[in-house]
Write a protein that holds these residues in place. Structure first.
Motif, mmCIF file in Angstrom:
data_model
loop_
_atom_site.group_PDB
_atom_site.id
_atom_site.type_symbol
_atom_site.label_atom_id
_atom_site.label_comp_id
_atom_site.label_asym_id
_atom_site.label_seq_id
_atom_site.Cartn_x
_atom_site.Cartn_y
_atom_site.Cartn_z
ATOM 1 N N PHE A 47 9.054 1.066 50.136
ATOM 2 C CA PHE A 47 8.984 2.011 51.254
ATOM 3 C C PHE A 47 9.237 1.314 52.584
ATOM 4 O O PHE A 47 9.917 1.857 53.454
ATOM 5 N N GLU A 48 8.685 0.126 52.778
ATOM 6 C CA GLU A 48 8.853 -0.585 54.047
ATOM 7 C C GLU A 48 10.280 -1.074 54.251
ATOM 8 O O GLU A 48 10.694 -1.320 55.379
ATOM 9 N N ALA A 49 11.054 -1.215 53.177
ATOM 10 C CA ALA A 49 12.439 -1.659 53.300
ATOM 11 C C ALA A 49 13.389 -0.519 53.665
ATOM 12 O O ALA A 49 14.562 -0.766 53.962
ATOM 13 N N LEU A 50 12.899 0.710 53.689
ATOM 14 C CA LEU A 50 13.751 1.865 53.997
ATOM 15 C C LEU A 50 14.056 1.936 55.489
ATOM 16 O O LEU A 50 13.260 1.500 56.304
ATOM 17 N N PRO A 51 15.203 2.526 55.861
ATOM 18 C CA PRO A 51 15.482 2.733 57.290
ATOM 19 C C PRO A 51 14.492 3.729 57.880
ATOM 20 O O PRO A 51 14.130 4.715 57.240
ATOM 21 N N LYS A 52 14.046 3.472 59.099
ATOM 22 C CA LYS A 52 12.986 4.270 59.711
ATOM 23 C C LYS A 52 13.493 5.485 60.482
ATOM 24 O O LYS A 52 12.889 6.528 60.462
ATOM 25 N N LEU A 53 14.562 5.378 61.186
ATOM 26 C CA LEU A 53 14.992 6.430 62.102
ATOM 27 C C LEU A 53 16.054 7.333 61.482
ATOM 28 O O LEU A 53 17.193 7.378 61.921
ATOM 29 N N THR A 54 15.647 8.052 60.446
ATOM 30 C CA THR A 54 16.546 9.015 59.830
ATOM 31 C C THR A 54 15.793 10.326 59.639
ATOM 32 O O THR A 54 14.570 10.349 59.641
ATOM 33 N N ASP A 55 16.538 11.412 59.466
ATOM 34 C CA ASP A 55 15.875 12.702 59.253
ATOM 35 C C ASP A 55 15.506 12.859 57.780
ATOM 36 O O ASP A 55 15.728 11.955 56.973
ATOM 37 N N GLY A 56 14.958 13.997 57.410
ATOM 38 C CA GLY A 56 14.405 14.209 56.082
ATOM 39 C C GLY A 56 15.371 13.998 54.938
ATOM 40 O O GLY A 56 15.107 13.224 54.025
ATOM 41 N N GLU A 57 16.518 14.668 54.965
ATOM 42 C CA GLU A 57 17.443 14.581 53.842
ATOM 43 C C GLU A 57 18.094 13.207 53.747
ATOM 44 O O GLU A 57 18.315 12.701 52.645
ATOM 45 N N GLU A 58 18.416 12.585 54.878
ATOM 46 C CA GLU A 58 18.989 11.238 54.853
ATOM 47 C C GLU A 58 17.971 10.241 54.312
ATOM 48 O O GLU A 58 18.324 9.316 53.586
ATOM 49 N N ARG A 59 16.715 10.440 54.658
ATOM 50 C CA ARG A 59 15.667 9.540 54.189
ATOM 51 C C ARG A 59 15.465 9.693 52.683
ATOM 52 O O ARG A 59 15.287 8.710 51.977
ATOM 53 N N VAL A 60 15.498 10.923 52.193
ATOM 54 C CA VAL A 60 15.369 11.144 50.758
ATOM 55 C C VAL A 60 16.546 10.505 50.023
ATOM 56 O O VAL A 60 16.369 9.895 48.960
ATOM 57 N N TYR A 61 17.738 10.599 50.590
ATOM 58 C CA TYR A 61 18.917 9.975 49.978
ATOM 59 C C TYR A 61 18.784 8.454 49.947
ATOM 60 O O TYR A 61 19.112 7.816 48.948
ATOM 61 N N SER A 62 18.269 7.853 51.011
ATOM 62 C CA SER A 62 18.086 6.397 51.023
ATOM 63 C C SER A 62 17.000 5.969 50.032
ATOM 64 O O SER A 62 17.095 4.909 49.423
ATOM 65 N N VAL A 63 15.973 6.819 49.836
ATOM 66 C CA VAL A 63 14.957 6.526 48.819
ATOM 67 C C VAL A 63 15.583 6.587 47.439
ATOM 68 O O VAL A 63 15.295 5.756 46.571
ATOM 69 N N LYS A 64 16.472 7.555 47.221
ATOM 70 C CA LYS A 64 17.135 7.674 45.917
ATOM 71 C C LYS A 64 17.980 6.437 45.626
ATOM 72 O O LYS A 64 17.988 5.938 44.497
ATOM 73 N N GLN A 65 18.677 5.929 46.637
ATOM 74 C CA GLN A 65 19.456 4.703 46.449
ATOM 75 C C GLN A 65 18.548 3.507 46.160
ATOM 76 O O GLN A 65 18.861 2.670 45.318
ATOM 77 N N ALA A 66 17.413 3.433 46.867
ATOM 78 C CA ALA A 66 16.477 2.326 46.639
ATOM 79 C C ALA A 66 15.858 2.411 45.252
ATOM 80 O O ALA A 66 15.661 1.381 44.589
ATOM 81 N N LEU A 67 15.552 3.612 44.779
ATOM 82 C CA LEU A 67 15.001 3.766 43.434
ATOM 83 C C LEU A 67 16.034 3.413 42.365
ATOM 84 O O LEU A 67 15.692 2.882 41.312
ATOM 85 N N ALA A 68 17.301 3.715 42.624
ATOM 86 C CA ALA A 68 18.358 3.368 41.673
ATOM 87 C C ALA A 68 18.506 1.855 41.549
ATOM 88 O O ALA A 68 18.775 1.335 40.461
ATOM 89 N N ALA A 69 18.303 1.145 42.646
ATOM 90 C CA ALA A 69 18.433 -0.311 42.627
ATOM 91 C C ALA A 69 17.156 -1.005 42.143
ATOM 92 O O ALA A 69 17.184 -2.191 41.820
ATOM 93 N N TYR A 70 16.052 -0.285 42.049
ATOM 94 C CA TYR A 70 14.761 -0.869 41.685
ATOM 95 C C TYR A 70 14.678 -1.099 40.174
ATOM 96 O O TYR A 70 15.033 -0.223 39.386
ATOM 97 N N THR A 71 14.226 -2.277 39.789
ATOM 98 C CA THR A 71 13.970 -2.568 38.385
ATOM 99 C C THR A 71 12.478 -2.848 38.229
ATOM 100 O O THR A 71 11.955 -3.785 38.840
ATOM 101 N N PRO A 72 11.790 -2.050 37.445
ATOM 102 C CA PRO A 72 10.344 -2.228 37.311
ATOM 103 C C PRO A 72 10.011 -3.518 36.573
ATOM 104 O O PRO A 72 10.684 -3.891 35.611
#
Length: 162
Positions: A76-101
């Motif tokens: 969460f802290e690695a996400l960009p801060k100054l984006t609106d709702g849908e852009e932020r959700v899209y960046s979370v989706k990209q971060a989750l795709a790159a995440y390996t548990p």
């Protein structure tokens, strides 16, 4: 993390927003989704997203609430801060795709009945004077106190017509 469904980034972001200072209750998570101005997903999809994010080691149940794990907080802290709702959700989706548990965590128990009750409670609160449970209710004008040393304003006289 695979597979990533459409509601997983939204739920991850909502838990991150609702659980800033303490573990978030389900009503707080629903209010955070509403605060993002995105439609609340169906109850069963909500429960499935909780299960997927917990299995990936991003969410953990703490007492009566749900919080991010240290891995989820770092994501969460690695996400960009100054984006609106849908852009932020899209960046979370990209971060989750790159995440390996690393390893599976203990799953928070989220039942369908609890999610249904939380959504109903949030909708009932939204019908009242406060629109969102995360936003405090405004104080009436007569109970507001001025700051120390602040002058009380006098009403301006009406202007004269020339």
């Amino acid at each position: 993390m695979h597979p990533i469904h459409d509601h997983d980034p939204l739920l991850f972001l909502a838990v991150a927003l609702a659980a800033k200072r303490r573990p978030a209750e389900l009503v707080d998570v629903v209010a955070a989704i509403d605060l993002l101005q995105i439609a609340i997903p169906g109850e069963q999809r909500f429960v499935d997203s909780f299960a997927r994010l917990a299995a990936a080691g991003l969410l953990v149940g703490q007492g009566e609430g749900i919080a991010l794990t240290p891995a989820g907080l770092a994501l969460f802290e690695a996400l960009p801060k100054l984006t609106d709702g849908e852009e932020r959700v899209y960046s979370v989706k990209q971060a989750l795709a790159a995440y390996t548990p690393a390893a599976a965590e203990s799953l928070p128990v989220v039942e369908l009945a609890a999610v249904t009750a939380a959504i109903a409670e949030h909708r009932a609160a939204a019908a009242g004077p406060a629109k969102n449970l995360l936003v405090p209710k405004p104080k009436p004008a007569e109970t507001r106190k001025s700051r120390p040393g602040q002058r009380q304003r006098k009403p301006m006289p009406a202007r004269r017509k020339r």
